[in-house]
Design a protein around this motif. Structure first.
Motif, PDB file in Angstrom:
ATOM      1  N   LEU A  29      36.302  15.339  22.125  1.00 39.19           N
ATOM      2  CA  LEU A  29      37.613  15.244  22.778  1.00 39.19           C
ATOM      3  C   LEU A  29      38.677  15.976  21.963  1.00 39.19           C
ATOM      4  N   GLU A  30      38.591  15.878  20.641  1.00 39.56           N
ATOM      5  CA  GLU A  30      39.554  16.574  19.788  1.00 39.56           C
ATOM      6  C   GLU A  30      39.421  18.089  19.946  1.00 39.56           C
ATOM      7  N   ALA A  31      38.191  18.575  20.040  1.00 41.67           N
ATOM      8  CA  ALA A  31      37.975  20.015  20.229  1.00 41.67           C
ATOM      9  C   ALA A  31      38.550  20.468  21.569  1.00 41.67           C
ATOM     10  N   ARG A  32      38.340  19.664  22.617  1.00 42.17           N
ATOM     11  CA  ARG A  32      38.916  19.992  23.941  1.00 42.17           C
ATOM     12  C   ARG A  32      40.434  19.978  23.884  1.00 42.17           C
ATOM     13  N   ALA A  33      40.995  18.989  23.181  1.00 42.47           N
ATOM     14  CA  ALA A  33      42.450  18.897  23.066  1.00 42.47           C
ATOM     15  C   ALA A  33      43.008  20.098  22.319  1.00 42.47           C
ATOM     16  N   ARG A  34      42.329  20.546  21.277  1.00 41.92           N
ATOM     17  CA  ARG A  34      42.798  21.710  20.510  1.00 41.92           C
ATOM     18  C   ARG A  34      42.745  22.972  21.363  1.00 41.92           C
ATOM     19  N   GLU A  35      41.690  23.120  22.168  1.00 39.43           N
ATOM     20  CA  GLU A  35      41.574  24.295  23.042  1.00 39.43           C
ATOM     21  C   GLU A  35      42.686  24.302  24.089  1.00 39.43           C
ATOM     22  N   LEU A  36      42.962  23.146  24.676  1.00 37.68           N
ATOM     23  CA  LEU A  36      44.040  23.062  25.659  1.00 37.68           C
ATOM     24  C   LEU A  36      45.397  23.305  25.013  1.00 37.68           C
ATOM     25  N   SER A  37      45.582  22.806  23.809  1.00 36.89           N
ATOM     26  CA  SER A  37      46.848  22.974  23.104  1.00 36.89           C
ATOM     27  C   SER A  37      47.117  24.433  22.767  1.00 36.89           C
ATOM     28  N   LYS A  38      46.074  25.213  22.574  1.00 31.23           N
ATOM     29  CA  LYS A  38      46.247  26.636  22.276  1.00 31.23           C
ATOM     30  C   LYS A  38      46.689  27.425  23.503  1.00 31.23           C
ATOM     31  N   GLU A  39      46.488  26.870  24.690  1.00 32.10           N
ATOM     32  CA  GLU A  39      46.853  27.555  25.929  1.00 32.10           C
ATOM     33  C   GLU A  39      48.238  27.157  26.430  1.00 32.10           C
ATOM     34  N   LEU A  40      48.859  26.162  25.797  1.00 34.52           N
ATOM     35  CA  LEU A  40      50.165  25.678  26.243  1.00 34.52           C
ATOM     36  C   LEU A  40      51.267  26.155  25.309  1.00 34.52           C
ATOM     37  N   ARG A  41      52.371  26.607  25.895  1.00 36.35           N
ATOM     38  CA  ARG A  41      53.509  27.138  25.146  1.00 36.35           C
ATOM     39  C   ARG A  41      54.437  26.004  24.734  1.00 36.35           C
ATOM     40  N   CYS A  42      54.927  26.088  23.525  1.00 37.11           N
ATOM     41  CA  CYS A  42      55.971  25.163  23.085  1.00 37.11           C
ATOM     42  C   CYS A  42      57.243  25.519  23.835  1.00 37.11           C
ATOM     43  N   LEU A  43      57.915  24.542  24.389  1.00 43.95           N
ATOM     44  CA  LEU A  43      59.109  24.794  25.188  1.00 43.95           C
ATOM     45  C   LEU A  43      60.320  25.141  24.332  1.00 43.95           C
ATOM     46  N   VAL A  44      60.248  24.894  23.031  1.00 40.72           N
ATOM     47  CA  VAL A  44      61.349  25.195  22.125  1.00 40.72           C
ATOM     48  C   VAL A  44      61.118  26.538  21.431  1.00 40.72           C
ATOM     49  N   CYS A  45      59.903  26.764  20.978  1.00 43.94           N
ATOM     50  CA  CYS A  45      59.574  27.979  20.224  1.00 43.94           C
ATOM     51  C   CYS A  45      59.247  29.123  21.181  1.00 43.94           C
ATOM     52  N   ARG A  46      59.427  30.328  20.725  1.00 42.34           N
ATOM     53  CA  ARG A  46      59.130  31.507  21.536  1.00 42.34           C
ATOM     54  C   ARG A  46      57.684  31.931  21.301  1.00 42.34           C
ATOM     55  N   ASN A  47      56.892  31.925  22.355  1.00 37.27           N
ATOM     56  CA  ASN A  47      55.504  32.384  22.338  1.00 37.27           C
ATOM     57  C   ASN A  47      54.680  31.775  21.209  1.00 37.27           C
ATOM     58  N   GLU A  48      54.834  30.497  21.028  1.00 32.00           N
ATOM     59  CA  GLU A  48      54.041  29.764  20.055  1.00 32.00           C
ATOM     60  C   GLU A  48      53.373  28.615  20.789  1.00 32.00           C
ATOM     61  N   SER A  49      52.103  28.429  20.538  1.00 30.97           N
ATOM     62  CA  SER A  49      51.396  27.350  21.227  1.00 30.97           C
ATOM     63  C   SER A  49      51.834  26.000  20.654  1.00 30.97           C
ATOM     64  N   ILE A  50      51.593  24.956  21.425  1.00 26.24           N
ATOM     65  CA  ILE A  50      51.959  23.618  20.937  1.00 26.24           C
ATOM     66  C   ILE A  50      51.062  23.213  19.783  1.00 26.24           C
ATOM     67  N   ASP A  51      49.915  23.868  19.672  1.00 25.48           N
ATOM     68  CA  ASP A  51      48.996  23.577  18.577  1.00 25.48           C
ATOM     69  C   ASP A  51      49.559  24.096  17.254  1.00 25.48           C
ATOM     70  N   ASP A  52      50.366  25.164  17.318  1.00 28.49           N
ATOM     71  CA  ASP A  52      50.932  25.773  16.110  1.00 28.49           C
ATOM     72  C   ASP A  52      52.358  25.326  15.816  1.00 28.49           C
ATOM     73  N   SER A  53      53.005  24.676  16.765  1.00 28.96           N
ATOM     74  CA  SER A  53      54.422  24.364  16.629  1.00 28.96           C
ATOM     75  C   SER A  53      54.658  23.012  15.959  1.00 28.96           C
ATOM     76  N   ASN A  54      55.734  22.952  15.191  1.00 29.26           N
ATOM     77  CA  ASN A  54      56.135  21.697  14.543  1.00 29.26           C
ATOM     78  C   ASN A  54      57.248  20.987  15.307  1.00 29.26           C
ATOM     79  N   ALA A  55      57.660  21.522  16.446  1.00 33.94           N
ATOM     80  CA  ALA A  55      58.762  20.927  17.210  1.00 33.94           C
ATOM     81  C   ALA A  55      58.356  19.556  17.762  1.00 33.94           C
ATOM     82  N   ASP A  56      59.352  18.707  17.956  1.00 32.50           N
ATOM     83  CA  ASP A  56      59.088  17.352  18.466  1.00 32.50           C
ATOM     84  C   ASP A  56      58.480  17.383  19.863  1.00 32.50           C
TER      85      ASP A  56
END
Length: 150
Positions: A29-56
């Protein structure tokens, strides 16, 4: 040496984005969550996935993805839920169909239009320069002599 350490720390910053309390106990499940997180954009950061972002909000989205996966949703259901909630902007790789097709085609279409307009301009300019090289007609020469005499 200090600069080198600083560079390595900056490169490793995305590793610290996912907090230890977010990690699921099930490795699949963690591996699936990480894969999905890499495909989603952080709404605060520019072109950074939520997996890489430190935003709340990225943390909230990571937790939401994990909640949905633990709840038994498939990857497609999780993505559909998040897109329905936040819009297609949240996808790092937007879909190429539907209304987005206009956006995908606009760039190449504008390039082709600009090339066409540029080609027409150059063709007209070549025609004008050929007609300008002919010189003055006999009537124009006579009129010019008349004007210069006055």
């Amino acid at each position: 040496m200090k600069r080198l350490v600083l560079i390595f720390l900056m490169l490793a910053a995305p590793v610290w984005a996912v907090q230890p309390d977010e990690v699921l106990s099930d490795p699949q499940l963690e591996a699936r969550a990480r894969e999905l997180s890499k495909e989603l954009r952080c709404l605060v950061c520019r072109n950074e996935s939520i997996d890489d972002s430190n935003a709340d909000i990225a943390r909230d989205l990571r937790l939401l993805v994990r909640e949905r996966l633990v709840g038994g949703d498939s990857d497609a259901q999780v993505m559909d839920f998040i897109v329905a909630r936040y819009g297609e902007y949240v996808l790092l790789k937007p879909q190429t169909g539907g209304s987005n097709l206009v956006l995908w085609a606009a760039g190449p279409g504008m390039l082709l239009l600009a090339l066409g307009v540029g080609g027409m301009y150059l063709r007209r300019r070549a025609r004008v320069s050929k007609s300008a090289d002919k010189g003055l007609t006999e009537q124009e020469k006579a009129r010019l002599k008349e004007i210069l005499k006055d």
